[in-house]
Design a protein around this motif. Structure first.
Motif, mmCIF file in Angstrom:
data_model
loop_
_atom_site.group_PDB
_atom_site.id
_atom_site.type_symbol
_atom_site.label_atom_id
_atom_site.label_comp_id
_atom_site.label_asym_id
_atom_site.label_seq_id
_atom_site.Cartn_x
_atom_site.Cartn_y
_atom_site.Cartn_z
ATOM 1 N N TYR A 51 2.448 -4.434 4.921
ATOM 2 C CA TYR A 51 2.152 -3.553 6.038
ATOM 3 C C TYR A 51 2.229 -2.099 5.598
ATOM 4 O O TYR A 51 2.893 -1.748 4.616
ATOM 5 N N GLY A 52 1.525 -1.265 6.309
ATOM 6 C CA GLY A 52 1.462 0.155 5.978
ATOM 7 C C GLY A 52 0.224 0.749 6.607
ATOM 8 O O GLY A 52 -0.602 0.032 7.178
ATOM 9 N N VAL A 53 0.068 2.053 6.489
ATOM 10 C CA VAL A 53 -1.104 2.709 7.074
ATOM 11 C C VAL A 53 -2.359 2.264 6.327
ATOM 12 O O VAL A 53 -2.270 1.771 5.189
ATOM 13 N N PRO A 54 -3.531 2.410 6.934
ATOM 14 C CA PRO A 54 -4.769 1.984 6.265
ATOM 15 C C PRO A 54 -4.997 2.714 4.943
ATOM 16 O O PRO A 54 -4.576 3.863 4.770
ATOM 17 N N GLY A 55 -5.674 2.018 4.003
ATOM 18 C CA GLY A 55 -6.099 2.647 2.752
ATOM 19 C C GLY A 55 -5.081 2.690 1.639
ATOM 20 O O GLY A 55 -5.295 3.345 0.621
ATOM 21 N N THR A 56 -3.950 1.989 1.805
ATOM 22 C CA THR A 56 -2.901 2.048 0.767
ATOM 23 C C THR A 56 -3.091 0.998 -0.323
ATOM 24 O O THR A 56 -2.289 0.915 -1.253
ATOM 25 N N GLY A 57 -4.127 0.172 -0.224
ATOM 26 C CA GLY A 57 -4.436 -0.772 -1.305
ATOM 27 C C GLY A 57 -3.817 -2.148 -1.137
ATOM 28 O O GLY A 57 -3.569 -2.839 -2.130
ATOM 29 N N GLY A 116 0.116 -4.438 -14.111
ATOM 30 C CA GLY A 116 -0.034 -3.125 -14.742
ATOM 31 C C GLY A 116 -1.194 -2.322 -14.185
ATOM 32 O O GLY A 116 -1.258 -1.107 -14.367
ATOM 33 N N ASN A 117 -2.134 -2.981 -13.496
ATOM 34 C CA ASN A 117 -3.280 -2.277 -12.924
ATOM 35 C C ASN A 117 -2.960 -1.629 -11.580
ATOM 36 O O ASN A 117 -3.813 -0.961 -11.004
ATOM 37 N N ILE A 118 -1.750 -1.874 -11.090
ATOM 38 C CA ILE A 118 -1.340 -1.246 -9.832
ATOM 39 C C ILE A 118 -0.540 0.013 -10.153
ATOM 40 O O ILE A 118 0.481 -0.050 -10.834
ATOM 41 N N ALA A 119 -1.028 1.137 -9.678
ATOM 42 C CA ALA A 119 -0.367 2.420 -9.975
ATOM 43 C C ALA A 119 0.919 2.556 -9.175
ATOM 44 O O ALA A 119 0.931 2.357 -7.953
ATOM 45 N N GLY A 120 2.016 2.892 -9.898
ATOM 46 C CA GLY A 120 3.299 3.109 -9.219
ATOM 47 C C GLY A 120 3.781 1.868 -8.499
ATOM 48 O O GLY A 120 3.674 0.747 -9.004
ATOM 49 N N LEU A 121 4.362 2.062 -7.315
ATOM 50 C CA LEU A 121 4.829 0.973 -6.451
ATOM 51 C C LEU A 121 5.737 -0.006 -7.197
ATOM 52 O O LEU A 121 5.602 -1.225 -7.062
ATOM 53 N N ASP A 122 6.675 0.513 -7.961
ATOM 54 C CA ASP A 122 7.549 -0.345 -8.771
ATOM 55 C C ASP A 122 8.335 -1.333 -7.920
ATOM 56 O O ASP A 122 8.506 -2.500 -8.299
ATOM 57 N N PHE A 123 8.821 -0.889 -6.771
ATOM 58 C CA PHE A 123 9.590 -1.795 -5.901
ATOM 59 C C PHE A 123 8.700 -2.936 -5.415
ATOM 60 O O PHE A 123 9.119 -4.094 -5.383
ATOM 61 N N VAL A 124 7.477 -2.614 -5.031
ATOM 62 C CA VAL A 124 6.531 -3.634 -4.558
ATOM 63 C C VAL A 124 6.257 -4.635 -5.675
ATOM 64 O O VAL A 124 6.264 -5.858 -5.450
ATOM 65 N N LYS A 125 6.035 -4.144 -6.883
ATOM 66 C CA LYS A 125 5.756 -5.035 -8.023
ATOM 67 C C LYS A 125 6.955 -5.919 -8.340
ATOM 68 O O LYS A 125 6.796 -7.102 -8.649
ATOM 69 N N ASP A 126 8.148 -5.357 -8.242
ATOM 70 C CA ASP A 126 9.355 -6.159 -8.488
ATOM 71 C C ASP A 126 9.481 -7.283 -7.469
ATOM 72 O O ASP A 126 9.844 -8.420 -7.805
ATOM 73 N N GLU A 127 9.187 -6.983 -6.217
ATOM 74 C CA GLU A 127 9.241 -8.001 -5.167
ATOM 75 C C GLU A 127 8.210 -9.101 -5.403
ATOM 76 O O GLU A 127 8.493 -10.286 -5.233
ATOM 77 N N LEU A 128 7.016 -8.718 -5.807
ATOM 78 C CA LEU A 128 5.955 -9.692 -6.039
ATOM 79 C C LEU A 128 6.249 -10.563 -7.263
ATOM 80 O O LEU A 128 5.910 -11.744 -7.290
ATOM 81 N N LYS A 129 6.884 -9.985 -8.264
ATOM 82 C CA LYS A 129 7.303 -10.795 -9.418
ATOM 83 C C LYS A 129 8.315 -11.854 -8.967
ATOM 84 O O LYS A 129 8.221 -13.023 -9.337
ATOM 85 N N ARG A 130 9.278 -11.410 -8.158
ATOM 86 C CA ARG A 130 10.338 -12.323 -7.703
ATOM 87 C C ARG A 130 9.796 -13.416 -6.787
ATOM 88 O O ARG A 130 10.166 -14.590 -6.918
ATOM 89 N N LEU A 131 8.907 -13.039 -5.895
ATOM 90 C CA LEU A 131 8.445 -13.975 -4.874
ATOM 91 C C LEU A 131 7.284 -14.858 -5.323
ATOM 92 O O LEU A 131 7.162 -15.997 -4.881
ATOM 93 N N VAL A 132 6.426 -14.335 -6.204
ATOM 94 C CA VAL A 132 5.193 -15.056 -6.536
ATOM 95 C C VAL A 132 5.047 -15.368 -8.020
ATOM 96 O O VAL A 132 4.795 -16.514 -8.408
#
Length: 358
Positions: A130-136, A90-106
């Motif tokens: 992966y992504g451009v610098p500064g994306t958290g 919940g402390n990660i803003a947005g990025l719902d797809f990323v959070k869903d993947e991390l729930k599934r994988l970890v």
């Protein structure tokens, strides 16, 4: 309790236990049944003959009830875990797809280990952000470790490299050995392209030996009971040796994009929470002014807004709250740190992945 027999104690606590069960207070009922069993056990060995046989038989029924209550308590704990799992990251803003993947994988493998064991689903493995610098990317890895209570080992890849023969490989082995000392660990390699770079033609080159040692350690996951999760972050995924991207290694690639409108709004609200704002402040203006910013840039924008007010208060001039004029002032000075060529190269890489998977 002088004058009160073990049987009387049993009857009193047994009745209280039944009442607690009727009220669905299973924690209290379990505590009472354990105490009840102790009193009944003492009573059973005070009597003799047929009475003792009957008493011992009923004692088995009490044990069965205790197990049932234990299961209920375990089920309640499991349900709570499931509820908490839906609030994870919940402390990660947005990025719902990323959070869903991390729930599934970890995260889910940690919350539901029996379910994963039932389907013989392996735990551990590698994830490459992966992504451009500064994306958290680093922040996300730390949040995951916090959610599953994992020992977190952050590795700056440049610190592993050594000019001495065999020293870099030894450093890698020591990191993995340290991770395996814990029941659950996350090893996070930052700037992974400097360590997992393409080996080239000579496998015996320094970088070739490092890559080989890393692959050896990752392949050794299944040989240990401990759960070791390896994460890495890179701004240049095209420079990563393809050997790392095979199944069982870093085959889980997760793109961390620039924050979209929803994500930027969440970051801004979080950063300006409990900060003195003008009643007329237009938060949507900040959201719009930070379009194309990475997460670090959005946070910096909010910090600059605070600086504006602090400076006025120190100088004793102007408003002591953040105003729309502050937003305009900061936006005129602070530009996005994201390089257009970096973003274009990432997009080209993603397009290449999609074509390969088509």
């Amino acid at each position: 309790m002088e004058g009160i027999s073990n049987y009387d104690i049993f009857i009193r606590k047994y009745n209280l236990c039944m009442k607690a069960m009727v009220n669905s207070n299973f924690k209290k009922a379990h505590k009472l049944i354990v105490s009840c069993m102790e009193a009944y056990h003492n009573y059973a060995y005070e009597v003799e003959g047929v009475t003792r046989v009957k008493a011992l038989r009923f004692g088995k029924e009490l044990s069965a009830l205790e197990r049932e209550l234990s299961m209920k308590l375990g089920l309640i704990k499991e349900v709570k875990s499931k509820v908490e799992a839906n609030k994870l990251l919940g402390n990660i803003a947005g990025l719902d797809f990323v959070k869903d993947e991390l729930k599934r994988l970890v995260i889910y493998p940690q919350v539901y280990p029996e379910l994963y064991a039932r389907f013989k689903k392996a735990k551990g493995g590698g994830i490459l952000f992966y992504g451009v610098p500064g994306t958290g990317k680093t922040r996300i890895a730390k949040e995951v470790a916090k959610e599953i209570d994992a020992h977190f080992i952050e590795v700056k890849c440049s610190t592993i490299m050594s000019k001495w023969f065999g020293e870099s490989e030894k450093n890698i082995k020591e990191i993995f050995d340290a991770a395996r000392e814990h029941s659950c660990s996350i090893i996070f390699f930052d700037e992974f392209e400097s360590l997992g770079a393409t080996r080239g033609k000579e496998s015996n080159s320094p970088i070739g030996r490092i890559v080989s040692e890393l692959l050896c350690q990752i392949q050794g996951f299944d040989s240990f009971d401990n759960t070791v999760i390896v994460m890495a972050a890179t701004n240049r995924p095209w420079d990563i040796d393809t050997a790392f991207l095979r199944p069982g290694r870093f085959n889980n690639l997760i793109y961390i994009p620039l924050p979209d409108e929803v994500s930027r709004r969440e970051i801004i609200v979080s950063e300006l929470e409990d900060v003195s704002l003008s009643p007329e402040i237009d938060l949507e203006m900040i959201v719009n002014k930070t379009d194309g910013f990475n997460r670090a840039d959005v946070v910096e924008f909010c910090e600059r807004l605070k600086d504006q007010v602090i400076e006025r208060i120190i100088n004793g001039s102007g408003s002591d709250v953040i105003t729309n004029d502050d937003v305009i002032e900061v936006s005129s000075k602070l530009l996005s740190s994201v390089k257009k060529e970096d973003l274009e190269q990432i997009k080209k890489y993603i397009k290449g992945i999609r074509q390969c998977n088509a």
